[in-house]
Design an enzyme around this catalytic site. Structure first.
Site, PDB file in Angstrom:
ATOM      1  N   LEU A  50       0.818  -1.223   0.000  1.00 43.33           N
ATOM      2  CA  LEU A  50       0.000   0.000   0.000  1.00 43.33           C
ATOM      3  C   LEU A  50       0.850   1.272   0.000  1.00 43.33           C
ATOM      4  O   LEU A  50       0.337   2.354  -0.280  1.00 43.33           O
ATOM      5  CB  LEU A  50      -0.961   0.008   1.185  1.00 43.33           C
ATOM      6  N   LEU A  69      -8.866  -2.432   4.661  1.00 45.09           N
ATOM      7  CA  LEU A  69      -8.467  -3.034   5.945  1.00 45.09           C
ATOM      8  C   LEU A  69      -6.955  -3.013   6.130  1.00 45.09           C
ATOM      9  O   LEU A  69      -6.464  -3.255   7.236  1.00 45.09           O
ATOM     10  CB  LEU A  69      -8.908  -4.509   6.001  1.00 45.09           C
ATOM     11  N   GLY A  70      -6.203  -2.776   5.061  1.00 44.40           N
ATOM     12  CA  GLY A  70      -4.749  -2.976   5.105  1.00 44.40           C
ATOM     13  C   GLY A  70      -4.052  -2.019   6.054  1.00 44.40           C
ATOM     14  O   GLY A  70      -4.475  -0.884   6.243  1.00 44.40           O
ATOM     15  N   GLY A  71      -2.956  -2.494   6.639  1.00 46.50           N
ATOM     16  CA  GLY A  71      -2.167  -1.663   7.545  1.00 46.50           C
ATOM     17  C   GLY A  71      -1.796  -2.424   8.804  1.00 46.50           C
ATOM     18  O   GLY A  71      -2.128  -3.599   8.956  1.00 46.50           O
ATOM     19  N   TYR A 134      -1.187   4.155  16.766  1.00 48.12           N
ATOM     20  CA  TYR A 134      -2.163   3.419  15.949  1.00 48.12           C
ATOM     21  C   TYR A 134      -3.508   4.163  15.899  1.00 48.12           C
ATOM     22  O   TYR A 134      -4.063   4.408  14.814  1.00 48.12           O
ATOM     23  CB  TYR A 134      -2.330   2.017  16.535  1.00 48.12           C
ATOM     24  N   LYS A 138      -5.665   6.229  12.795  1.00 49.40           N
ATOM     25  CA  LYS A 138      -7.072   6.031  12.431  1.00 49.40           C
ATOM     26  C   LYS A 138      -7.832   7.367  12.443  1.00 49.40           C
ATOM     27  O   LYS A 138      -8.752   7.576  11.648  1.00 49.40           O
ATOM     28  CB  LYS A 138      -7.727   5.017  13.366  1.00 49.40           C
ATOM     29  N   SER A 163     -13.553  -5.037  19.322  1.00 47.82           N
ATOM     30  CA  SER A 163     -12.697  -6.226  19.492  1.00 47.82           C
ATOM     31  C   SER A 163     -13.268  -7.346  18.637  1.00 47.82           C
ATOM     32  O   SER A 163     -14.241  -8.007  19.023  1.00 47.82           O
ATOM     33  CB  SER A 163     -12.665  -6.635  20.961  1.00 47.82           C
TER      34      SER A 163
HETATM   35  C1  15L Z   1      -8.160  -2.676  17.412  1.00 50.06           C
HETATM   36  O1  15L Z   1      -8.323  -1.699  16.705  1.00 50.06           O
HETATM   37  C2  15L Z   1      -7.104  -3.666  17.103  1.00 50.06           C
HETATM   38  O2  15L Z   1      -6.913  -3.823  15.714  1.00 50.06           O
HETATM   39  C3  15L Z   1      -7.333  -5.006  17.719  1.00 50.06           C
HETATM   40  O3  15L Z   1      -6.097  -5.671  17.757  1.00 50.06           O
HETATM   41  C4  15L Z   1      -7.947  -4.960  19.127  1.00 50.06           C
HETATM   42  O4  15L Z   1      -6.991  -4.635  20.045  1.00 50.06           O
HETATM   43  C5  15L Z   1      -9.134  -4.010  19.167  1.00 50.06           C
HETATM   44  O5  15L Z   1      -8.850  -2.774  18.573  1.00 50.06           O
HETATM   45  C6  15L Z   1      -9.650  -3.760  20.603  1.00 50.06           C
HETATM   46  O6  15L Z   1      -9.821  -2.602  20.982  1.00 50.06           O
HETATM   47  O7  15L Z   1      -9.896  -4.738  21.304  1.00 50.06           O
END
Ligand code: 15L
Length: 267
Positions: A50, A69-71, A134, A138, A163
């Site tokens: 990507l 969804l990638g990343g 992370y 987003k 989750s």
């Molecule tokens: C997320 O965004 C994560 O990708 C995943 O690994 C979980 O940790 C989830 O959130 C969560 O909040 O449980």
């Protein structure tokens, strides 16, 4: 919306969506940095990074709707988040615009609002409070989606996924769990809805203990079938005295990672 591209299709959510969407949309184009196994007659497999804009441009040709969804799906070093989640997501939106793709469904995360206290219900109007690099990536992706919806007329849905697990695994997930079939339904509703400019939705099951307001669910007719409460008897709920970042805030463990702040001063 018939011709669908899924980025990050080799991941856990990608494989679940693949199983739920294959045969319903043609082609279902599956892209990942890793090879996709077992491509069927209804599917197309594409390998690509990507961060490579021309590779992303090729993925988009002849597509109506991208499910992005990638990343990196968790907290990580800045370089990895910057490249995969920020540059990669920019490339997806810009390549989609250039290719005339009409809709992008972006896998955001509940970690955009991670530092709100669990005692507060959070909807989609509150300012972001990311709990990690992370989560910050987003927030960027959601703002990018808003920009492309407003400036370029793309139809955009941002899914603040909770989750995603076969079943809830701990006390926090009694609130945040999203089942595979509910997330599949949510993505299908986002693909099939005839018109919307910009939606922000929590990807969460119909959990009794959910603390996320989801007003746009009604716009597309998302009606979750699962409820984490079914599993509550097996999951101990720790007492929340508000002093542990992992239990005090929506983002759970992401809030505790590298935390050096003053928890008492966070409203
Ligand atoms: C997320 O965004 C994560 O990708 C995943 O690994 C979980 O940790 C989830 O959130 C969560 O909040 O449980």
């Amino acid at each position: 919306m018939k011709r669908i591209l899924i980025t990050g299709a080799a991941g856990a959510i990608g494989q679940t969506l693949r199983a739920g969407l294959t045969g319903l949309y043609r082609p279902l184009r599956l892209a990942d940095i890793k090879p996709i196994q077992g491509i069927t007659a209804d599917e197309e497999g594409v390998m690509g990074d990507l961060t490579d804009f021309s590779a992303v441009g090729s993925m988009m040709q002849g597509i109506d709707c991208v499910v992005h969804l990638g990343g990196v799906p968790r907290e990580g070093p800045w370089e990895a988040i910057l490249n995969s989640n920020i540059v990669g997501t920019y490339n997806v939106f810009e390549a989609a615009r250039q290719a005339g793709v009409r809709r992008v469904i972006f896998a955001s995360s509940n970690h955009v609002i991670g530092y709100y206290r669990v005692t507060q219900t959070v909807g989609i109007e509150e300012p972001p409070r990311p709990d990690s690099r992370y989560g910050l990536s987003k927030v960027f992706g959601e703002a990018l989606g808003r920009l492309y919806a407003d400036k370029h007329g793309l139809s955009v849905a941002c899914l603040r996924i909770g989750s995603f697990r076969p079943h809830p695994e701990n006390a926090r997930q009694l609130s945040t769990w999203v089942s595979p079939r509910d997330l599949t339904q949510l993505v299908r509703r986002c693909i099939d809805a005839t018109h919307y400019r910009y939606l922000a939705l929590y990807g969460v099951s119909g959990n009794t203990r959910s603390r996320w307001g989801n007003p746009h669910a009604a716009v597309i007719g998302y009606a979750p079938q699962d409820n984490a409460e079914t599993y509550a008897a097996h999951l101990a709920v720790p007492p929340d005295n508000g002093a542990d970042p992992a239990t005090a805030f929506h983002g759970g463990e992401f809030c505790a990672l590298e935390f050096t702040g003053d928890i008492e001063s966070l409203e």
